[in-house]
Design an enzyme around this catalytic site. Structure first.
Site, short mmCIF file in Angstrom:
data_model
loop_
_atom_site.label_atom_id
_atom_site.label_comp_id
_atom_site.label_asym_id
_atom_site.label_seq_id
_atom_site.Cartn_x
_atom_site.Cartn_y
_atom_site.Cartn_z
N HIS A 123 68.79 -9.61 -27.92
CA HIS A 123 69.28 -9.46 -26.92
C HIS A 123 68.82 -7.12 -27.25
O HIS A 123 69.36 -6.57 -27.53
CB HIS A 123 70.93 -9.45 -26.71
CG HIS A 123 71.83 -8.90 -27.96
ND1 HIS A 123 72.83 -8.28 -27.70
CD2 HIS A 123 72.09 -9.62 -29.09
CE1 HIS A 123 73.45 -8.13 -28.90
NE2 HIS A 123 72.91 -8.64 -29.45
N ASP A 124 68.88 -7.20 -25.81
CA ASP A 124 68.32 -5.93 -26.02
C ASP A 124 67.34 -5.00 -26.87
O ASP A 124 67.27 -3.87 -26.46
CB ASP A 124 69.49 -5.19 -25.92
CG ASP A 124 71.43 -5.65 -24.72
OD1 ASP A 124 70.70 -5.08 -23.89
OD2 ASP A 124 72.16 -6.61 -25.57
N GLY A 141 70.07 -7.36 -32.72
CA GLY A 141 69.77 -6.62 -31.11
C GLY A 141 70.20 -5.32 -30.97
O GLY A 141 69.89 -4.40 -32.42
#
Length: 269
Positions: A123-124, A141
């Site tokens: 994520h991200d 992440g």
């Protein structure tokens, strides 16, 4: 959707948007909020969900899991996004997660990337163009990966780490610090082992520019003085050199991780 070719065993959500020439193979599952641009191909058994957008000409191979809920306990169901660029190749069993509220709500992969089998993008993460991730690479992440970075097999990159453009990460490395642009890092834990000279030559960088970059590297990672002082010296001495300025700007920028340093000396040969 009239131009798309969808295998009868595939399940495509009513809200999914399929561009011209899209091909969806056997047993694929495409969620309601997915956008597949022109000529995207899902070979078979691909599961793609969430607010996910896949750029034109990209190809995703069997058992890849794309756009599903992030592996982050702080995720609360927010409508975060995953954007994959054009002409990307995502191989078997790769996993790519969307963003979270704590990281800007976006995971982004640039154009012309190759993500090999069983690699993971968390994520991200923000991935540049022309990035190659060999098998089992793990990008944690909030990482930022520059253009033209190559990762050898089974590398892992610590969360919030930056890897500068044109860097090379050797196989089986554990990277827990920022890797400068044009740098090469190897080891567990990884250390900076020089410049990615092979990559620079293959990409036809000017020979004199490479020589100046090597001189700046030796100055920046010398043993005398502090890193800040050496970066300031390199900034002034090579103020008209764009490659060196890429490196010093990268080091000077704010970051959650330390700059990866050479372990033994500063030889770049």
């Amino acid at each position: 959707m009239s131009d798309a070719v969808v295998h009868p065993t595939a399940i495509v959500g009513a809200g999914a948007r399929l561009g011209k020439g899209v091909r969806i193979g056997p047993f694929c599952i495409v969620g309601d909020n997915v956008v597949l641009h022109e000529n995207v191909e899902l070979v078979s058994h691909v599961s793609i969900d969430g607010h996910t957008e896949v750029g034109a000409g990209s190809k995703i191979f069997p058992f890849a899991s794309v756009g599903h809920v992030p592996q982050d306990l702080k995720y609360h169901g927010e409508a975060s996004r995953l954007v994959i660029g054009e002409r990307c190749v995502i191989r078997e069993s790769a996993t790519i997660n969307p963003g979270t509220e704590g990281g800007g709500m976006l995971t982004k992969i640039g154009n012309d990337c190759l993500i090999m089998a069983s690699a993971h993008v968390a994520h991200d993460a923000i991935i540049g163009n022309n990035v190659i991730m060999a098998n089992y690479v793990g990008i944690a992440g909030h990482c930022h990966i520059g253009d033209n970075v190559i990762f050898g097999g089974t590398c892992v990159v610590h969360q919030f780490t930056r890897v500068g453009a044109h860097a090379f990460i050797g196989a089986a490395s554990m990277v827990d610090g920022d890797v400068i642009p044009y740098g090469m890092a190897v080891g567990n834990r990884a250390s900076l082992t020089g410049l990615n000279l092979v990559g620079l030559k293959r990409r036809k960088f000017d020979r004199e520019a490479i020589h100046r970059l090597r001189a700046a590297y030796r100055l920046i990672f010398a043993s005398e003085g502090t890193l800040r002082e050496r970066v300031e010296d390199a900034t002034e001495l090579f103020k008209n050199d764009p490659l060196v300025q890429d490196v010093v700007s990268f080091i000077a920028a704010a970051s959650d991780r330390p700059i990866l340093m050479p372990r033994n000396g500063h030889d770049v040969d």
